[in-house]
Design an enzyme around this catalytic site. Structure first.
Site, PDB file in Angstrom:
ATOM      1  N   GLU A  12       5.809   6.237  11.404  1.00 27.43           N
ATOM      2  CA  GLU A  12       7.139   6.215  12.030  1.00 27.43           C
ATOM      3  C   GLU A  12       7.971   7.401  11.564  1.00 27.43           C
ATOM      4  O   GLU A  12       8.126   7.638  10.358  1.00 27.43           O
ATOM      5  CB  GLU A  12       7.839   4.880  11.685  1.00 27.43           C
ATOM      6  CG  GLU A  12       9.226   4.789  12.308  1.00 27.43           C
ATOM      7  CD  GLU A  12       9.812   3.370  12.304  1.00 27.43           C
ATOM      8  OE1 GLU A  12       9.110   2.411  11.913  1.00 27.43           O
ATOM      9  OE2 GLU A  12      10.983   3.228  12.691  1.00 27.43           O
ATOM     10  N   LYS A  36       0.781  -6.718  10.336  1.00 28.27           N
ATOM     11  CA  LYS A  36       1.174  -5.367   9.921  1.00 28.27           C
ATOM     12  C   LYS A  36       2.096  -5.488   8.723  1.00 28.27           C
ATOM     13  O   LYS A  36       2.904  -6.411   8.659  1.00 28.27           O
ATOM     14  CB  LYS A  36       1.884  -4.631  11.071  1.00 28.27           C
ATOM     15  CG  LYS A  36       2.422  -3.256  10.672  1.00 28.27           C
ATOM     16  CD  LYS A  36       2.798  -2.406  11.869  1.00 28.27           C
ATOM     17  CE  LYS A  36       4.169  -2.621  12.429  1.00 28.27           C
ATOM     18  NZ  LYS A  36       5.290  -2.458  11.495  1.00 28.27           N
ATOM     19  N   GLU A  68       4.334  -2.882   5.644  1.00 24.79           N
ATOM     20  CA  GLU A  68       4.811  -1.537   5.332  1.00 24.79           C
ATOM     21  C   GLU A  68       4.425  -1.116   3.923  1.00 24.79           C
ATOM     22  O   GLU A  68       4.483  -1.923   2.992  1.00 24.79           O
ATOM     23  CB  GLU A  68       6.352  -1.493   5.464  1.00 24.79           C
ATOM     24  CG  GLU A  68       6.838  -1.773   6.868  1.00 24.79           C
ATOM     25  CD  GLU A  68       8.362  -1.701   7.008  1.00 24.79           C
ATOM     26  OE1 GLU A  68       9.062  -1.363   6.019  1.00 24.79           O
ATOM     27  OE2 GLU A  68       8.854  -1.989   8.111  1.00 24.79           O
ATOM     28  N   SER A  88      11.520  -5.746  14.001  1.00 21.72           N
ATOM     29  CA  SER A  88      12.676  -5.226  14.741  1.00 21.72           C
ATOM     30  C   SER A  88      13.329  -6.347  15.547  1.00 21.72           C
ATOM     31  O   SER A  88      14.438  -6.174  16.063  1.00 21.72           O
ATOM     32  CB  SER A  88      12.250  -4.074  15.667  1.00 21.72           C
ATOM     33  OG  SER A  88      11.114  -4.429  16.433  1.00 21.72           O
ATOM     34  N   ASP A  91       4.314  -8.603  12.448  1.00 20.67           N
ATOM     35  CA  ASP A  91       4.804  -8.031  11.187  1.00 20.67           C
ATOM     36  C   ASP A  91       4.971  -9.092  10.110  1.00 20.67           C
ATOM     37  O   ASP A  91       5.539 -10.170  10.375  1.00 20.67           O
ATOM     38  CB  ASP A  91       6.177  -7.388  11.401  1.00 20.67           C
ATOM     39  CG  ASP A  91       6.104  -5.901  11.673  1.00 20.67           C
ATOM     40  OD1 ASP A  91       5.083  -5.270  11.334  1.00 20.67           O
ATOM     41  OD2 ASP A  91       7.085  -5.365  12.233  1.00 20.67           O
TER      42      ASP A  91
END
Ligand code: KIV
Length: 272
Positions: A190, A121, A123, A53, A91
Site C-alpha cells: 500500500e 490478511k 499487517e 477499512s 482482515d
C-alpha cells in the site's frame, strides 16, 4: 465489462499463483455486505477483501483501529453468503493478532469458522512472523500487507507514501521476502513508490497486489466506496473513480422525496 457466467470458475490461491505465472493481472476490491458482494462477484472480481477499512467506510470511524473481531466476522459472513466465485479474504483487525501467536491463531480460526473466509490478511513483516507461521501451520492461507499499514497510523503519524527512504525500502523488501518464505500466498503493498513495488513484485514468486503502488505489480486493489464515488471526500492521487454513485444516489433520493411530497408515488399501478 463484466465476465461471462460460463467463464466463471471458483478462484483459489493456486489459481492466483497461476495468474501471476502467466502474467494475467489480478483484480481485487473490498466489500463488507451481502448486496454489494453479490454484484462485484457477479461482475467477475478475482478477490474480495473484507477489509478493516469497514471501520472507516461502514462505521464512520477516523481510523481502522476501533473495529472488532466480532464486527469483522459479521461483515465477512454477509459477504461469504453472496459469493460464488471470488476468493474471500478477511482482515484480522487491530488487537486480534499483535499480542501473541496463540491469540493470532485463535482470531484467524474464528474468522475461518464463523465467517467462512477463504483466507486472512494481516499487517506487518518480521514483527508478525510468529503469528503468520502459526496461522499457516493450521492450514489457513495468509495474505501479507506492507507499506502503509493503517493499523499503525499512530506510529507513522500520517497517511503519506511509505518507504521513500532507503532504510525503510530495504526493510520492506526483506519483510516481503520473509513473508513469502513463511508461506504467504500473496502480498498487498500500500502506497509506496512504484519503482520499489516493481522491485518487490519481480523479487517475489507469489502475487503482489498494489494500492497506490504503480502498475508493475501482479494486481490492483481499491476500496469499493472510493472507486464507485460513494465517498466523495477521499481523493488520493492513486484513486480512479469508475462511477459517481454519490450524485446518482442523491438525485434518486431527491426524486423520491419530490414524488412522495407531490403524491405522485405510489400510483394506481403501485398499490393493491
Ligand atoms: O482494509 C482495506 O481495505 C485494505 C486495503 C486498502 C488493501 O487493507
Amino acid at each position: 465489462m463484466s465476465v461471462h457466467k460460463s467463464d466463471l470458475k471458483k478462484i483459489t490461491t493456486h489459481q492466483l499463483q497461476e495468474m501471476k505465472n502467466r502474467g494475467e493481472k489480478i483484480s481485487m476490491l473490498t466489500a463488507y455486505d451481502y448486496s454489494m458482494a453479490k454484484i462485484i462477484d457477479g461482475a467477475g472480481i478475482d478477490i474480495i477483501l473484507v477489509g478493516d477499512s469497514a471501520s472507516n467506510v461502514m462505521a464512520g470511524n477516523e481510523t481502522t483501529l476501533p473495529i472488532t473481531l466480532d464486527q469483522m466476522i459479521y461483515h465477512g459472513s454477509s459477504v461469504v453468503k453472496a459469493v460464488t466465485r471470488a476468493l474471500v479474504v478477511i482482515d484480522l483487525p487491530f488487537g486480534s493478532y499483535q499480542g501473541s501467536s496463540g491469540e493470532a491463531l485463535r482470531s484467524a480460526i474464528r474468522i475461518m469458522k464463523e465467517a467462512g473466509a477463504h483466507a486472512v490478511k494481516l499487517e506487518g513483516g518480521s514483527e508478525v512472523k510468529d503469528s503468520v507461521e502459526r496461522i499457516l501451520m493450521a492450514g489457513i492461507p495468509v495474505m501479507g500487507h506492507l507499506g502503509l499499514t493503517p493499523q499503525s497510523i499512530y506510529k507513522f503519524g500520517t497517511y503519506t507514501v511509505r518507504a521513500k527512504e532507503e532504510a525503510e525500502a530495504t526493510k520492506l523488501l526483506e519483510d516481503a521476502k520473509l513473508l513469502e518464505a513463511c508461506g504467504c500466498f500473496a502480498l498487498v503493498l500500500e502506497k509506496i513508490p512504484a519503482k520499489l513495488a516493481k522491485q518487490v513484485a519481480s523479487a517475489l514468486h507469489i502475487p503482489v497486489i498494489g494500492i497506490g503502488a504503480g502498475p508493475d505489480v501482479d494486481g490492483q486493489v481499491l476500496v469499493m466506496q472510493d472507486m464507485l464515488g460513494i465517498n466523495q471526500d477521499f481523493k488520493p492521487r492513486f484513486l480512479r473513480r469508475y462511477a459517481d454513485l454519490h450524485t446518482a444516489i442523491t438525485n434518486a433520493v431527491g426524486k423520491y422525496i419530490t414524488d412522495v411530497k407531490s403524491k405522485d408515488f405510489p400510483s394506481k399501478e403501485e398499490m393493491y
